[in-house]
Design a protein around this motif. Structure first.
Motif, PDB file in Angstrom:
ATOM      1  N   SER A 138       1.826  22.190   6.271  1.00 55.17           N
ATOM      2  CA  SER A 138       1.629  20.814   6.723  1.00 55.17           C
ATOM      3  C   SER A 138       2.324  20.672   8.075  1.00 55.17           C
ATOM      4  CB  SER A 138       2.161  19.827   5.678  1.00 55.17           C
ATOM      5  OG  SER A 138       2.009  18.490   6.091  1.00 55.17           O
ATOM      6  N   GLY A 142       3.288  15.248   8.429  1.00 59.20           N
ATOM      7  CA  GLY A 142       3.043  14.911   7.030  1.00 59.20           C
ATOM      8  C   GLY A 142       4.200  14.181   6.397  1.00 59.20           C
ATOM      9  N   LYS A 156      -2.314  15.837   7.622  1.00 58.41           N
ATOM     10  CA  LYS A 156      -1.101  16.495   7.152  1.00 58.41           C
ATOM     11  C   LYS A 156      -0.418  15.716   6.029  1.00 58.41           C
ATOM     12  CE  LYS A 156      -1.357  20.129   9.781  1.00 58.41           C
ATOM     13  NZ  LYS A 156      -1.619  21.463   9.202  1.00 58.41           N
ATOM     14  N   ARG A 160       0.068  17.201   2.177  1.00 61.65           N
ATOM     15  CA  ARG A 160       1.311  17.058   1.408  1.00 61.65           C
ATOM     16  C   ARG A 160       1.016  16.510   0.012  1.00 61.65           C
ATOM     17  NH1 ARG A 160       5.688  12.391   2.890  1.00 61.65           N
ATOM     18  NH2 ARG A 160       7.218  12.797   1.230  1.00 61.65           N
ATOM     19  N   SER A 179       4.614  22.872   0.054  1.00 60.74           N
ATOM     20  CA  SER A 179       4.203  22.624   1.441  1.00 60.74           C
ATOM     21  C   SER A 179       5.348  22.931   2.392  1.00 60.74           C
ATOM     22  CB  SER A 179       3.728  21.177   1.633  1.00 60.74           C
ATOM     23  OG  SER A 179       4.712  20.243   1.245  1.00 60.74           O
TER      24      SER A 179
END
Length: 249
Positions: A138, A142, A156, A160, A179
């Protein structure tokens, strides 16, 4: 014994930048790696650099058939896939009013739909492997908003959230999903950015792809009690701001 001996990895966007650093780090730790990317020349050059533990396969991550073929290629070359790094991504600048619908959808397709297709495609292979680890790359985008990056931020944050849902869906199959959230990293994607991007963060420099790759190795090999979690590699960029420090009323 190396930490990833016997593991089979598939790394998207693996031809350069963070992806290439992850490929090199995984191979150095004993994994066999299928490098996928739309950058064919760079992908083949990386395969030649690494040698036998790596193979390159041209893949468009937004294409379901490409995903099926990539997983099949990995199994044919090395065996069932036990590691997936969804790293392929694009960045387009533009506010809500500046970004046209086609561009917005393309960013979502590459950065969010692509990883969803990848997890869907690789899950049966990971079951055959007896479990696995999925790492979705990500961004700090995010975790917080950025002006004029609306499509990127949306993709992003979505990745997540998708990571958490997938972690719940796949836990019974011994598949962990986490992530990684890089901040400003020195890659071709950030080549046009100036130092104002990193001036106010605690570690006031760009990170290196290798620093993100070391996090990926840790998550793949050592973080055995972590799933659905975010891991940040950002020089402290999301920690806060020092702008008001020392100011007077």
């Amino acid at each position: 014994m190396k930490s990833l001996d016997g593991k089979v990895a598939l790394v998207t966007g693996g031809a350069r930048g963070i992806g290439a650093a992850v490929v090199r780090a995984f191979a150095a730790e004993g994994a066999s790696v299928l490098i996928t990317d739309v950058l064919v020349d760079e992908g083949r050059a990386l395969q030649e650099e690494i040698g036998a533990p790596a193979r390159f396969y041209a893949e468009d991550v937004t294409n379901e058939a490409d995903w099926t073929a990539a997983v099949t290629a990995a199994e044919r070359e090395f065996g069932p896939v036990s590691l997936l790094v969804n790293n392929a991504g694009i960045l387009e600048f533009g506010s809500i009013e500046e970004t046209d619908p086609r561009t917005f959808r393309h960013v979502i397709d590459v950065n969010l739909f692509g990883p969803w297709l990848g997890m869907r495609a690789v899950a049966p292979s990971m079951r055959r492997a007896g479990g696995g680890v999925i790492l979705n790359v990500s961004s700090t985008a995010g975790l917080m908003g950025y002006a004029a990056l609306d499509a990127y931020v949306a993709s992003k944050w979505g990745l997540r959230g998708l990571t958490k849902a997938a972690a719940l869906d796949l836990a019974a199959d011994h598949i962990r999903v986490c992530s990684i959230h890089p901040g400003p990293i020195s890659t071709p994607m950030t080549a046009g950015m100036d130092d104002s991007v990193i001036a106010d963060q605690p570690i006031a420099r760009y990170g290196t792809p290798e620093e993100v790759a070391r996090m990926a190795v840790f998550l793949a090999a050592e973080a055995t009690y972590s799933t659905g979690s975010e891991f940040v590699v950002d020089g402290g960029a999301t920690t806060g701001s020092t702008v008001l420090a020392g100011s007077e009323d």
